[in-house]
Design a protein around this motif. Structure first.
Motif, PDB file in Angstrom:
ATOM      1  N   LYS A   1      38.187  30.637  37.425  1.00  0.00           N
ATOM      2  CA  LYS A   1      37.478  30.668  36.144  1.00  0.00           C
ATOM      3  C   LYS A   1      38.050  29.656  35.166  1.00  0.00           C
ATOM      4  O   LYS A   1      37.911  29.782  33.960  1.00  0.00           O
ATOM      5  CB  LYS A   1      37.545  32.066  35.553  1.00  0.00           C
TER       6      LYS A   1
ATOM      7  N   LYS B   1      43.070  43.249  40.647  1.00  0.00           N
ATOM      8  CA  LYS B   1      42.744  42.326  39.546  1.00  0.00           C
ATOM      9  C   LYS B   1      41.836  41.211  40.031  1.00  0.00           C
ATOM     10  O   LYS B   1      40.893  40.839  39.341  1.00  0.00           O
ATOM     11  CB  LYS B   1      44.004  41.741  38.936  1.00  0.00           C
ATOM     12  N   SER B   2      42.115  40.688  41.212  1.00  0.00           N
ATOM     13  CA  SER B   2      41.313  39.626  41.813  1.00  0.00           C
ATOM     14  C   SER B   2      41.053  38.518  40.791  1.00  0.00           C
ATOM     15  O   SER B   2      41.975  37.970  40.226  1.00  0.00           O
ATOM     16  CB  SER B   2      40.019  40.223  42.366  1.00  0.00           C
ATOM     17  N   ASN B   3      39.797  38.177  40.545  1.00  0.00           N
ATOM     18  CA  ASN B   3      39.502  37.107  39.584  1.00  0.00           C
ATOM     19  C   ASN B   3      38.901  37.657  38.287  1.00  0.00           C
ATOM     20  O   ASN B   3      38.181  36.962  37.589  1.00  0.00           O
ATOM     21  CB  ASN B   3      38.587  36.056  40.211  1.00  0.00           C
ATOM     22  N   LYS B   4      39.239  38.902  37.970  1.00  0.00           N
ATOM     23  CA  LYS B   4      38.753  39.503  36.722  1.00  0.00           C
ATOM     24  C   LYS B   4      39.525  38.925  35.526  1.00  0.00           C
ATOM     25  O   LYS B   4      40.702  38.630  35.619  1.00  0.00           O
ATOM     26  CB  LYS B   4      38.965  41.016  36.742  1.00  0.00           C
TER      27      LYS B   4
ATOM     28  N   ASP C   1      38.790  40.511  32.280  1.00  0.00           N
ATOM     29  CA  ASP C   1      38.729  41.562  31.267  1.00  0.00           C
ATOM     30  C   ASP C   1      39.513  42.816  31.661  1.00  0.00           C
ATOM     31  O   ASP C   1      39.324  43.874  31.076  1.00  0.00           O
ATOM     32  CB  ASP C   1      37.273  41.930  30.983  1.00  0.00           C
ATOM     33  N   VAL C   2      40.396  42.713  32.624  1.00  0.00           N
ATOM     34  CA  VAL C   2      41.182  43.858  33.064  1.00  0.00           C
ATOM     35  C   VAL C   2      42.316  44.121  32.074  1.00  0.00           C
ATOM     36  O   VAL C   2      42.916  43.190  31.552  1.00  0.00           O
ATOM     37  CB  VAL C   2      41.711  43.628  34.509  1.00  0.00           C
TER      38      VAL C   2
ATOM     39  N   ASP D   1      44.368  49.496  33.030  1.00  0.00           N
ATOM     40  CA  ASP D   1      43.645  49.420  34.302  1.00  0.00           C
ATOM     41  C   ASP D   1      44.607  49.096  35.443  1.00  0.00           C
ATOM     42  O   ASP D   1      44.550  49.701  36.508  1.00  0.00           O
ATOM     43  CB  ASP D   1      42.562  48.334  34.265  1.00  0.00           C
TER      44      ASP D   1
END
Length: 87
Positions: A41, A61-64, A66-67, A71
Protein backbone atom coordinates in the motif's frame (compact mmCIF):
# COMPACT_ATOMS: atom_id res chain seq x y z
CA UNK A 1 12.38 -8.98 29.48
CA UNK A 2 13.26 -9.61 33.09
CA UNK A 3 15.24 -12.80 33.53
CA UNK A 4 15.83 -13.36 29.79
CA UNK A 5 19.04 -12.58 27.92
CA UNK A 6 18.46 -9.35 25.91
CA UNK A 7 20.59 -10.57 23.00
CA UNK A 8 18.12 -13.45 22.52
CA UNK A 9 14.70 -12.18 23.60
CA UNK A 10 12.61 -9.18 22.54
CA UNK A 11 9.06 -7.98 22.93
CA UNK A 12 7.19 -7.36 19.70
CA UNK A 13 5.17 -4.19 19.05
CA UNK A 14 2.20 -5.69 20.94
CA UNK A 15 4.23 -6.92 23.92
CA UNK A 16 4.59 -10.59 22.92
CA UNK A 17 7.91 -12.24 23.77
CA UNK A 18 9.81 -13.37 20.67
CA UNK A 19 13.10 -15.21 20.34
CA UNK A 20 15.58 -13.34 18.16
CA UNK A 21 16.75 -16.40 16.23
CA UNK A 22 13.27 -17.79 15.43
CA UNK A 23 12.25 -15.78 12.38
CA UNK A 24 9.71 -17.10 9.92
CA UNK A 25 8.53 -20.13 11.88
CA UNK A 26 5.06 -20.84 13.31
CA UNK A 27 5.70 -21.21 17.05
CA UNK A 28 4.42 -18.86 19.76
CA UNK A 29 7.80 -17.13 20.19
CA UNK A 30 8.57 -16.84 16.45
CA UNK A 31 8.45 -13.48 14.71
CA UNK A 32 8.25 -11.69 11.36
CA UNK A 33 9.30 -8.25 10.23
CA UNK A 34 6.28 -6.09 9.41
CA UNK A 35 5.69 -2.84 7.56
CA UNK A 36 3.33 -0.72 9.68
CA UNK A 37 1.95 0.78 6.48
CA UNK A 38 2.16 -2.26 4.20
CA UNK A 39 4.64 -2.23 1.35
CA UNK A 40 1.76 -3.25 -0.95
CA UNK A 41 0.00 0.00 0.00
CA UNK A 42 2.99 2.27 -0.55
CA UNK A 43 4.71 1.84 2.82
CA UNK A 44 8.45 2.44 2.75
CA UNK A 45 11.10 0.08 4.07
CA UNK A 46 12.47 2.51 6.64
CA UNK A 47 12.93 2.03 10.38
CA UNK A 48 10.01 4.33 11.22
CA UNK A 49 7.65 2.09 9.23
CA UNK A 50 8.91 -1.29 10.42
CA UNK A 51 8.20 -3.38 13.50
CA UNK A 52 8.62 -6.90 14.80
CA UNK A 53 5.42 -8.90 15.25
CA UNK A 54 4.86 -12.41 16.53
CA UNK A 55 4.17 -14.62 13.49
CA UNK A 56 0.46 -15.28 14.15
CA UNK A 57 -0.13 -11.57 14.80
CA UNK A 58 1.70 -10.63 11.59
CA UNK A 59 -0.38 -13.09 9.53
CA UNK A 60 -3.55 -11.58 11.00
CA UNK A 61 -2.39 -8.02 10.26
CA UNK A 62 -1.37 -8.95 6.71
CA UNK A 63 -1.68 -5.80 4.57
CA UNK A 64 -4.30 -4.06 6.71
CA UNK A 65 -3.76 -0.41 7.59
CA UNK A 66 -6.70 0.14 9.96
CA UNK A 67 -5.85 -2.56 12.50
CA UNK A 68 -5.62 -1.38 16.13
CA UNK A 69 -3.34 -2.38 18.96
CA UNK A 70 -6.36 -4.00 20.65
CA UNK A 71 -7.11 -6.03 17.50
CA UNK A 72 -3.54 -7.32 17.44
CA UNK A 73 -3.58 -8.07 21.16
CA UNK A 74 -6.71 -10.24 20.74
CA UNK A 75 -4.93 -12.58 18.30
CA UNK A 76 -1.69 -12.68 20.30
CA UNK A 77 -0.74 -16.09 21.68
CA UNK A 78 -0.55 -16.57 25.43
CA UNK A 79 3.01 -17.44 26.40
CA UNK A 80 3.94 -18.20 30.00
CA UNK A 81 7.54 -18.73 30.99
CA UNK A 82 8.59 -21.33 33.53
CA UNK A 83 11.98 -21.79 35.17
CA UNK A 84 13.09 -24.07 32.32
CA UNK A 85 11.25 -22.80 29.26
CA UNK A 86 7.84 -21.57 28.18
CA UNK A 87 4.30 -22.97 27.91
Amino acid sequence: MIGRHPDRWRLDAVGNPVFRFLKGCQGPVCHEYDHIIPWSKGGKTVIENCQILQTKVNFYKSNKVDVTYDDLKKVSPTVRFTGIGFL
